[in-house]
Design a protein around this motif. Structure first.
Motif, PDB file in Angstrom:
ATOM      1  N   LYS A  83       0.852  -1.181   0.000  1.00  0.00           N
ATOM      2  CA  LYS A  83       0.000   0.000   0.000  1.00  0.00           C
ATOM      3  C   LYS A  83       0.892   1.237   0.000  1.00  0.00           C
ATOM      4  O   LYS A  83       1.963   1.233   0.594  1.00  0.00           O
ATOM      5  CB  LYS A  83      -0.858  -0.037   1.273  1.00  0.00           C
ATOM      6  CG  LYS A  83      -1.759   1.122   1.498  1.00  0.00           C
ATOM      7  CD  LYS A  83      -2.503   0.944   2.824  1.00  0.00           C
ATOM      8  CE  LYS A  83      -3.063   2.268   3.295  1.00  0.00           C
ATOM      9  NZ  LYS A  83      -3.611   2.190   4.647  1.00  0.00           N
ATOM     10  N   LYS A  84       0.446   2.296  -0.681  1.00  0.00           N
ATOM     11  CA  LYS A  84       1.171   3.571  -0.660  1.00  0.00           C
ATOM     12  C   LYS A  84       0.688   4.411   0.510  1.00  0.00           C
ATOM     13  O   LYS A  84      -0.489   4.362   0.870  1.00  0.00           O
ATOM     14  CB  LYS A  84       0.916   4.357  -1.944  1.00  0.00           C
ATOM     15  CG  LYS A  84       1.619   3.841  -3.159  1.00  0.00           C
ATOM     16  CD  LYS A  84       1.331   4.761  -4.336  1.00  0.00           C
ATOM     17  CE  LYS A  84       1.946   4.228  -5.600  1.00  0.00           C
ATOM     18  NZ  LYS A  84       1.589   5.064  -6.760  1.00  0.00           N
ATOM     19  N   GLU A 134      -0.836   7.497   1.946  1.00  0.00           N
ATOM     20  CA  GLU A 134      -1.746   8.486   1.354  1.00  0.00           C
ATOM     21  C   GLU A 134      -1.388   9.907   1.754  1.00  0.00           C
ATOM     22  O   GLU A 134      -1.772  10.856   1.074  1.00  0.00           O
ATOM     23  CB  GLU A 134      -3.186   8.168   1.755  1.00  0.00           C
ATOM     24  CG  GLU A 134      -3.670   6.849   1.186  1.00  0.00           C
ATOM     25  CD  GLU A 134      -5.067   6.483   1.659  1.00  0.00           C
ATOM     26  OE1 GLU A 134      -5.807   7.390   2.121  1.00  0.00           O
ATOM     27  OE2 GLU A 134      -5.422   5.302   1.576  1.00  0.00           O
ATOM     28  N   THR A 135      -0.675  10.046   2.872  1.00  0.00           N
ATOM     29  CA  THR A 135      -0.308  11.370   3.367  1.00  0.00           C
ATOM     30  C   THR A 135       1.158  11.363   3.810  1.00  0.00           C
ATOM     31  O   THR A 135       1.744  10.300   4.040  1.00  0.00           O
ATOM     32  CB  THR A 135      -1.178  11.782   4.574  1.00  0.00           C
ATOM     33  OG1 THR A 135      -0.896  10.897   5.660  1.00  0.00           O
ATOM     34  CG2 THR A 135      -2.662  11.744   4.239  1.00  0.00           C
ATOM     35  N   PRO A 143      -3.711  14.044   0.897  1.00  0.00           N
ATOM     36  CA  PRO A 143      -3.856  13.233  -0.314  1.00  0.00           C
ATOM     37  C   PRO A 143      -3.787  14.026  -1.625  1.00  0.00           C
ATOM     38  O   PRO A 143      -3.403  13.480  -2.651  1.00  0.00           O
ATOM     39  CB  PRO A 143      -5.239  12.585  -0.154  1.00  0.00           C
ATOM     40  CG  PRO A 143      -5.517  12.612   1.304  1.00  0.00           C
ATOM     41  CD  PRO A 143      -4.832  13.840   1.819  1.00  0.00           C
ATOM     42  N   LYS A 179       3.313  10.349  -7.827  1.00  0.00           N
ATOM     43  CA  LYS A 179       2.180  10.070  -6.935  1.00  0.00           C
ATOM     44  C   LYS A 179       2.559   9.295  -5.674  1.00  0.00           C
ATOM     45  O   LYS A 179       1.705   8.719  -5.012  1.00  0.00           O
ATOM     46  CB  LYS A 179       1.071   9.328  -7.697  1.00  0.00           C
ATOM     47  CG  LYS A 179       0.513  10.134  -8.853  1.00  0.00           C
ATOM     48  CD  LYS A 179      -0.618   9.398  -9.517  1.00  0.00           C
ATOM     49  CE  LYS A 179      -1.139  10.222 -10.690  1.00  0.00           C
ATOM     50  NZ  LYS A 179      -2.273   9.614 -11.341  1.00  0.00           N
TER      51      LYS A 179
END
Length: 159
Positions: free
Chosen positions: A24-25, A27-28, A87, A120
């Motif tokens: 998982k990346k 998000e913040t 995000p 991203k």
């Protein structure tokens, strides 16, 4: 339940582990900061390196980082605040204190971590140490209310 070292109160498998393992990346910027702290605790120096922006990797020492992480007893992460880093942002700052103990004693690492997105993905760029603020001393006059809260004048109370 295996609490996450980052102090979120969540289970490690649902919090920082998926970010550290690449499932998982973040998000913040704060999520990445928490994962980087957990990576220190878990001694995952590859994640620390890979989550550092390529333009800021010069001088990174895998061996020294691993030795430091292994020889430190980690006492917690406190997030003091974030600026941007959400995000939809491209840059962010996370102010934090990481507490640990090593051969020199108990330490607090107070920093403003800088983060930037690249393709991203949130990446750490650099940290700016936060120096302790000088104490300010307010002089109390003889006729001022006493600082102990008694309601009396200073000269009739603690003065």
């Amino acid at each position: 339940m295996n609490n996450c070292p980052c102090g979120s109160g969540n289970d490690y498998a649902a919090c920082c582990e998926p970010i550290i393992t690449g499932k998982k990346k973040a998000e913040t910027a704060e999520q990445l900061m928490r994962a980087r702290y957990s990576a220190h605790v878990k001694v995952d120096v590859d994640f620390l390196y890979n989550s550092t922006h390529p333009d800021f990797r010069e001088g990174y020492d895998h061996k020294a980082t691993k030795t430091w992480a292994e020889n430190s007893e980690w006492h917690g992460l406190e997030i003091l605040g974030t600026t941007d880093g959400g995000p939809d942002d491209e840059k962010g700052e996370v102010e934090f204190i990481a507490r640990f103990r090593n051969k020199d004693g108990t330490r607090s690492h107070h920093e403003r971590g800088q983060f930037k997105r690249k393709r991203k993905k949130w990446l750490f760029t650099e940290g700016k140490m936060v120096k302790a603020q000088p104490l300010s001393v307010t002089k109390i006059g003889r006729n001022d209310p006493c600082s102990c809260g008694s309601g009396k004048k200073y000269k009739k109370c603690c003065g």
